[in-house]
Motif scaffolding. Structure first.
Motif, PDB file in Angstrom:
ATOM      1  N   PRO A  65      14.389  18.174  48.888  1.00 23.71           N
ATOM      2  CA  PRO A  65      14.593  17.403  47.652  1.00 23.71           C
ATOM      3  C   PRO A  65      13.390  16.513  47.374  1.00 23.71           C
ATOM      4  N   PRO A  66      13.258  16.012  46.147  1.00 22.48           N
ATOM      5  CA  PRO A  66      12.134  15.109  45.842  1.00 22.48           C
ATOM      6  C   PRO A  66      12.194  13.850  46.687  1.00 22.48           C
ATOM      7  N   ASP A  67      11.033  13.279  46.951  1.00 21.70           N
ATOM      8  CA  ASP A  67      10.931  12.083  47.770  1.00 21.70           C
ATOM      9  C   ASP A  67       9.776  11.246  47.230  1.00 21.70           C
ATOM     10  N   VAL A  68      10.013   9.955  46.981  1.00 19.93           N
ATOM     11  CA  VAL A  68       8.987   9.124  46.361  1.00 19.93           C
ATOM     12  C   VAL A  68       7.764   8.941  47.252  1.00 19.93           C
ATOM     13  N   ASN A  69       7.900   9.165  48.543  1.00 22.45           N
ATOM     14  CA  ASN A  69       6.759   9.034  49.446  1.00 22.45           C
ATOM     15  C   ASN A  69       5.975  10.332  49.624  1.00 22.45           C
ATOM     16  N   GLU A  70       6.616  11.476  49.386  1.00 25.91           N
ATOM     17  CA  GLU A  70       5.959  12.755  49.670  1.00 25.91           C
ATOM     18  C   GLU A  70       5.752  13.638  48.450  1.00 25.91           C
ATOM     19  N   SER A  71       6.595  13.505  47.456  1.00 28.58           N
ATOM     20  CA  SER A  71       6.513  14.393  46.298  1.00 28.58           C
ATOM     21  C   SER A  71       5.341  14.044  45.389  1.00 28.58           C
ATOM     22  N   PHE A  72       4.794  15.059  44.735  1.00 28.74           N
ATOM     23  CA  PHE A  72       3.811  14.885  43.677  1.00 28.74           C
ATOM     24  C   PHE A  72       4.450  15.368  42.383  1.00 28.74           C
ATOM     25  N   GLY A  73       3.664  15.436  41.322  1.00 25.39           N
ATOM     26  CA  GLY A  73       4.195  15.960  40.080  1.00 25.39           C
ATOM     27  C   GLY A  73       4.577  17.420  40.234  1.00 25.39           C
ATOM     28  N   GLU A  74       3.721  18.160  40.927  1.00 25.62           N
ATOM     29  CA  GLU A  74       3.962  19.574  41.160  1.00 25.62           C
ATOM     30  C   GLU A  74       4.669  19.768  42.501  1.00 25.62           C
ATOM     31  N   PHE A  75       5.158  20.970  42.730  1.00 23.80           N
ATOM     32  CA  PHE A  75       5.707  21.316  44.040  1.00 23.80           C
ATOM     33  C   PHE A  75       4.551  21.284  45.039  1.00 23.80           C
ATOM     34  N   ALA A  76       4.772  20.676  46.193  1.00 28.62           N
ATOM     35  CA  ALA A  76       3.664  20.461  47.123  1.00 28.62           C
ATOM     36  C   ALA A  76       4.058  20.806  48.554  1.00 28.62           C
ATOM     37  N   VAL A  77       3.076  21.289  49.308  1.00 27.88           N
ATOM     38  CA  VAL A  77       3.268  21.575  50.726  1.00 27.88           C
ATOM     39  C   VAL A  77       3.200  20.265  51.494  1.00 27.88           C
ATOM     40  N   VAL A  78       4.149  20.048  52.385  1.00 28.44           N
ATOM     41  CA  VAL A  78       4.195  18.821  53.183  1.00 28.44           C
ATOM     42  C   VAL A  78       4.212  19.200  54.661  1.00 28.44           C
ATOM     43  N   PRO A  79       3.876  18.241  55.537  1.00 25.81           N
ATOM     44  CA  PRO A  79       3.851  18.551  56.979  1.00 25.81           C
ATOM     45  C   PRO A  79       5.169  19.130  57.456  1.00 25.81           C
ATOM     46  N   PRO A  80       5.110  19.983  58.462  1.00 20.70           N
ATOM     47  CA  PRO A  80       6.342  20.619  58.964  1.00 20.70           C
ATOM     48  C   PRO A  80       7.283  19.610  59.597  1.00 20.70           C
ATOM     49  N   SER A  81       8.563  19.914  59.536  1.00 22.71           N
ATOM     50  CA  SER A  81       9.578  19.058  60.151  1.00 22.71           C
ATOM     51  C   SER A  81       9.671  19.367  61.633  1.00 22.71           C
ATOM     52  N   ASP A  82      10.574  18.657  62.310  1.00 24.09           N
ATOM     53  CA  ASP A  82      10.695  18.797  63.760  1.00 24.09           C
ATOM     54  C   ASP A  82      11.102  20.208  64.185  1.00 24.09           C
ATOM     55  N   ASP A  83      11.861  20.894  63.313  1.00 21.70           N
ATOM     56  CA  ASP A  83      12.334  22.226  63.684  1.00 21.70           C
ATOM     57  C   ASP A  83      11.418  23.333  63.165  1.00 21.70           C
ATOM     58  N   ALA A  84      10.198  22.944  62.713  1.00 21.14           N
ATOM     59  CA  ALA A  84       9.294  23.937  62.146  1.00 21.14           C
ATOM     60  C   ALA A  84       8.807  24.940  63.200  1.00 21.14           C
ATOM     61  N   GLU A  85       8.906  24.567  64.467  1.00 24.71           N
ATOM     62  CA  GLU A  85       8.481  25.491  65.514  1.00 24.71           C
ATOM     63  C   GLU A  85       9.314  26.768  65.479  1.00 24.71           C
ATOM     64  N   LEU A  86      10.536  26.655  64.951  1.00 28.03           N
ATOM     65  CA  LEU A  86      11.402  27.825  64.889  1.00 28.03           C
ATOM     66  C   LEU A  86      10.912  28.825  63.849  1.00 28.03           C
ATOM     67  N   THR A  87      10.269  28.316  62.777  1.00 29.28           N
ATOM     68  CA  THR A  87       9.825  29.189  61.703  1.00 29.28           C
ATOM     69  C   THR A  87       8.315  29.338  61.648  1.00 29.28           C
ATOM     70  N   GLY A  88       7.589  28.308  62.078  1.00 30.19           N
ATOM     71  CA  GLY A  88       6.139  28.354  62.015  1.00 30.19           C
ATOM     72  C   GLY A  88       5.587  28.007  60.655  1.00 30.19           C
ATOM     73  N   PHE A  89       6.441  27.602  59.705  1.00 36.23           N
ATOM     74  CA  PHE A  89       5.990  27.319  58.349  1.00 36.23           C
ATOM     75  C   PHE A  89       6.080  25.839  58.023  1.00 36.23           C
ATOM     76  N   GLU A  90       5.240  25.431  57.063  1.00 34.92           N
ATOM     77  CA  GLU A  90       5.345  24.093  56.512  1.00 34.92           C
ATOM     78  C   GLU A  90       6.506  24.068  55.509  1.00 34.92           C
ATOM     79  N   ASN A  91       6.814  22.854  55.019  1.00 30.03           N
ATOM     80  CA  ASN A  91       7.879  22.718  54.039  1.00 30.03           C
ATOM     81  C   ASN A  91       7.300  22.510  52.650  1.00 30.03           C
TER      82      ASN A  91
END
Length: 331
Positions: A65-91
């Motif tokens: 979901p949008p977040d005032v600390n991480e979101s930009f105007g456009e959809f943006a790639v953000v650092p992976p979450s704690d469980d990203a090791e399971l997928t290997g992808f960023e969010n």
């Protein structure tokens, strides 16, 4: 004339072939960035967004979901979450421009205000942004969309929205007039502290269904949870998937289930009311026809976003009586 027979189609085939190669390469090697760019290009087309978010889920990429600390105007790639090791992808963070009633000016102001440091709480946010640009309507929409979830829950923030807005306006008014706390500046340092913001607890928190309805209203789709998720086991045990219904099943009794995405009431020539309801499950969608007797017994049930189980007869015939792929359920 001979040149026209081949120049147009061959040149276009070459162009489309090159674009297909380039996009396939980007999707394979930079999946999160590619999907973020794709969703940015379709931010005002909720049907396309729903398809692309489903593709992200299939690929193992979370659309947050949008977040005032991480979101930009456009959809943006953000650092992976704690469980990203399971997928290997960023969010991917939902773009704030895609949230209704926020506006480009408010988005730019939020990004400007957080340039030096992240907002640590709602007080920090309100003291840094210009409340004439990030106004009440923008704040309410961002809160309902979940952009402040890291600070406090949506029900509490919405219950105190006027207080929060007044807090920000007060701070900015004092800053504009050069006014500080009575003891500010003593001891050779600027020790003026911001006033604290006390949020009252709401009498009752909003239900999950209300939160999901806000998401659909403001972003065009469900993001934090699909309404069907809570009923997936029940539907799998008791209903037939909509994509398995075939024309050759004409006249057979069936039990189906899904979420209501549209409902239309009409009045027959006899003055009785009946309805056409469109439902969808995880696989497909279909139309449910409610004749007057059935509709009269269930009127009030057919609200958008409600999950239902329907028992009825398959109707796959068109007006001429021929079998078609347009499957309907006579409830």
């Amino acid at each position: 004339l001979g040149f026209a027979d081949y120049c147009f189609n061959k040149s276009h085939s070459a162009c489309y072939g090159m674009i297909s190669y380039q996009t396939a390469y980007l999707k394979a090697h930079y999946p999160a960035a590619f999907m973020a760019a794709l969703m940015t290009s379709d931010y005002d087309d909720t049907d396309r967004l729903a398809i692309e978010i489903a593709e992200c889920k299939h690929m193992g990429i979370k659309v947050l979901p949008p977040d005032v600390n991480e979101s930009f105007g456009e959809f943006a790639v953000v650092p992976p979450s704690d469980d990203a090791e399971l997928t290997g992808f960023e969010n991917i963070r939902f773009g704030m421009n895609a949230v209704k009633n926020v506006g480009t000016g408010a988005v730019e102001e939020i990004i400007r205000a957080r340039t030096e440091k992240r907002f640590s709480n709602i007080e920090d946010f309100m003291s840094e942004v210009n409340t004439r640009i990030v106004n009440r309507k923008a704040l309410e929409s961002l809160a309902k969309a979940g952009a402040f979830d890291a600070f406090t829950d949506r029900s509490t923030l919405l219950h105190n929205l006027d207080t929060v807005l007044a807090y920000g306006q007060r701070l900015q008014k004092e800053r504009a007039s050069g006014q500080t706390d009575l003891f500010g500046g003593m001891g050779g340092e600027d020790v003026a502290a911001k006033p604290t913001l006390k949020l009252d607890a709401p009498s009752a928190k909003h239900t999950l269904r209300e939160l999901l309805l806000w998401e659909r209203e403001l972003m065009g789709l469900y993001l934090s949870q699909q309404p069907l998720e809570a009923f997936s086991v029940l539907l799998a045990e008791q209903t037939t998937p909509l994509n398995s219904l075939k024309a050759e099943h004409e006249g057979k009794q069936v039990v189906v289930g899904g979420v209501i995405i549209d409902a239309r009431e009409i009045t027959t020539k006899n003055g009785a009311k009946m309805a056409f309801v469109k439902i969808e499950d995880e696989h497909a969608e279909t139309e449910v026809i409610l004749f007057p007797s059935t509709y009269q017994q269930t009127v009030g049930l057919w609200e958008r976003d409600r999950v239902v189980i329907v028992r009825g007869k398959i109707n796959a015939k068109d007006r001429e009586g021929n079998l078609s792929e347009d499957i309907k359920i006579m409830a």
